[in-house]
Write a protein that holds these residues in place. Structure first.
Motif, PDB file in Angstrom:
ATOM      1  N   ARG A  74       0.825  -1.220   0.000  1.00 57.21           N
ATOM      2  CA  ARG A  74       0.000   0.000   0.000  1.00 57.21           C
ATOM      3  C   ARG A  74       0.861   1.274   0.000  1.00 57.21           C
ATOM      4  NH1 ARG A  74      -4.592  -1.857   4.482  1.00 57.21           N
ATOM      5  NH2 ARG A  74      -4.455  -4.080   4.015  1.00 57.21           N
ATOM      6  N   ARG A  87       0.481   4.084  -1.172  1.00 61.56           N
ATOM      7  CA  ARG A  87      -0.216   5.353  -0.954  1.00 61.56           C
ATOM      8  C   ARG A  87      -0.330   5.707   0.523  1.00 61.56           C
ATOM      9  NH1 ARG A  87      -5.249   5.026  -5.345  1.00 61.56           N
ATOM     10  NH2 ARG A  87      -3.940   5.076  -7.225  1.00 61.56           N
ATOM     11  N   THR A  88      -0.094   4.735   1.404  1.00 63.42           N
ATOM     12  CA  THR A  88      -0.164   5.026   2.837  1.00 63.42           C
ATOM     13  C   THR A  88       1.179   5.467   3.404  1.00 63.42           C
ATOM     14  OG1 THR A  88       0.378   2.763   3.549  1.00 63.42           O
ATOM     15  CG2 THR A  88      -1.940   3.242   3.079  1.00 63.42           C
ATOM     16  N   LEU A 127      -7.117  10.297   6.715  1.00 65.58           N
ATOM     17  CA  LEU A 127      -6.840   9.285   5.696  1.00 65.58           C
ATOM     18  C   LEU A 127      -7.567   7.981   6.015  1.00 65.58           C
ATOM     19  CD1 LEU A 127      -5.217   8.489   3.159  1.00 65.58           C
ATOM     20  CD2 LEU A 127      -3.318   7.906   4.669  1.00 65.58           C
ATOM     21  N   ASN A 151     -10.745   6.081   4.040  1.00 72.71           N
ATOM     22  CA  ASN A 151     -10.661   4.671   3.678  1.00 72.71           C
ATOM     23  C   ASN A 151     -11.865   3.896   4.210  1.00 72.71           C
ATOM     24  OD1 ASN A 151      -8.822   2.255   2.784  1.00 72.71           O
ATOM     25  ND2 ASN A 151      -9.487   1.725   4.837  1.00 72.71           N
ATOM     26  N   SER A 182      -9.773  17.370  -1.969  1.00 74.22           N
ATOM     27  CA  SER A 182     -10.211  16.129  -1.333  1.00 74.22           C
ATOM     28  C   SER A 182     -11.455  16.354  -0.475  1.00 74.22           C
ATOM     29  CB  SER A 182      -9.084  15.557  -0.467  1.00 74.22           C
ATOM     30  OG  SER A 182      -7.996  15.138  -1.266  1.00 74.22           O
ATOM     31  N   LEU A 236      -7.942   9.010  -1.158  1.00 78.23           N
ATOM     32  CA  LEU A 236      -6.867   8.414  -0.382  1.00 78.23           C
ATOM     33  C   LEU A 236      -5.511   8.940  -0.859  1.00 78.23           C
ATOM     34  CD1 LEU A 236      -8.095   4.705  -0.163  1.00 78.23           C
ATOM     35  CD2 LEU A 236      -8.532   6.598   1.405  1.00 78.23           C
ATOM     36  N   THR A 274      -5.323  12.719   0.025  1.00 80.42           N
ATOM     37  CA  THR A 274      -5.072  12.970   1.445  1.00 80.42           C
ATOM     38  C   THR A 274      -3.641  12.636   1.812  1.00 80.42           C
ATOM     39  OG1 THR A 274      -7.389  12.380   1.889  1.00 80.42           O
ATOM     40  CG2 THR A 274      -5.916  12.550   3.785  1.00 80.42           C
TER      41      THR A 274
END
Length: 290
Positions: A12, A14-15, A184, A188, A251, A268, A271
């Motif tokens: 992941r 994007r996290t 975030l 989700n 966002s 996501l 953010t």
């Protein structure tokens, strides 16, 4: 067997701003106190990244064996999509935790051993978020954990191991980063309300409902910019964090527009980028004001 590309997607990416951002702000706060130590900052970054990736794999494993991820809308899940076995994903998670623990021990040895308590709590929090018999992530406590570990602990820990002291600007930075990281997770879980409700995953978004979750998301993001403005009382350079406002506004508009399912996926990314840009601006601002 999962391909390298699938393992990367399962981590992941994007996290990852949620791991990088606290270190940036914590290091900026250390520089503000004239305590910047570059190699300690790099060690802190290593700890944050390995724990973030580890918790992502741990969530993939735990949600996968419970069947929570079988009909999800978001990005690839290794266990849920059956491209990797639960054992493989669990091993990946604990490997990341192990590397993070080693880096954390080295960092503690250069600063203060009581920080091991915070490190141990972070590891336990990472696993029991969705792991174990009674995961707290299924009891609407995920945002509390994110705020604590990816906000307060990560930022203040990074500052302390370098400067060996704290300031109110470091605390304000920790709260602001924790708030965006929470936002975030809210986005989700807002996306996953339909599937989480069916599978019995009681996230905060499920408890609050979609409308209140959307308001909470906006409030958390706005709070971060309010705190950057308050920090300008110490040094006006903290207003550099405002470079993230355009992304944040974009966002917030999507979230408040009643977007659902796949339409929330770009939020996501938005953010995460908001948090990273905010952290770059705030970190540089604190450093320049030191």
């Amino acid at each position: 067997m999962a391909t390298p590309a699938q393992w990367i997607e399962g981590a992941r990416p994007r996290t990852l701003p949620a791991a990088i951002s606290p270190v940036l702000v914590g290091t900026g706060a250390a520089a503000y106190l004239d305590g910047f130590v570059w190699w300690k900052a790099l060690l802190a970054l290593g700890v944050a990244l390995t724990l973030q990736i580890g918790v992502n794999y741990a969530n993939d494993y735990s949600d996968g064996i419970r069947g929570t991820d079988e009909n999800r809308v978001g990005p690839l899940r290794l266990v849920g999509s059956k491209v990797a076995t639960p054992g493989q994903v669990k091993t990946a998670a604990f490997t990341c935790f192990g590397v993070g623990a080693v880096l954390g021990i080295i960092l503690c040895a250069t600063s203060n051993w009581w920080l091991l308590v915070a490190g141990a709590a972070s590891l336990l929090g990472a696993w029991f978020y969705t792991g174990g018999k009674k995961p707290y992530g299924y009891r609407a406590l995920g945002e509390v954990s994110v705020f604590l570990f990816f906000g307060l602990v990560a930022v203040l820990g990074t500052t302390y191991v370098q400067a060996e002291t704290l300031s109110w600007t470091a605390v304000a930075g920790a709260v602001s980063i924790g708030s965006i990281a929470c936002a975030l997770l809210v986005a989700n879980n807002l996306r996953d309300i339909p599937t989480d409700t069916v599978t019995g995953k009681r996230t905060l978004a499920v408890v609050l409902g979609a409308a209140n979750s959307r308001r909470l998301y906006a409030a958390l993001v706005v709070l971060a910019f309010v705190l950057a403005a308050v920090s300008a009382l110490a040094t006006p350079w903290t207003l550099l964090a405002f470079i993230a406002i355009p992304l944040a506004v974009q966002s917030i508009r999507v979230v408040l527009s009643d977007a659902v399912g796949p339409a929330l996926i770009p939020v996501l990314k938005g953010t995460g980028l908001t948090e990273l840009l905010y952290a770059i601006g705030l970190g540089i601002g604190l450093a320049l004001g030191g």
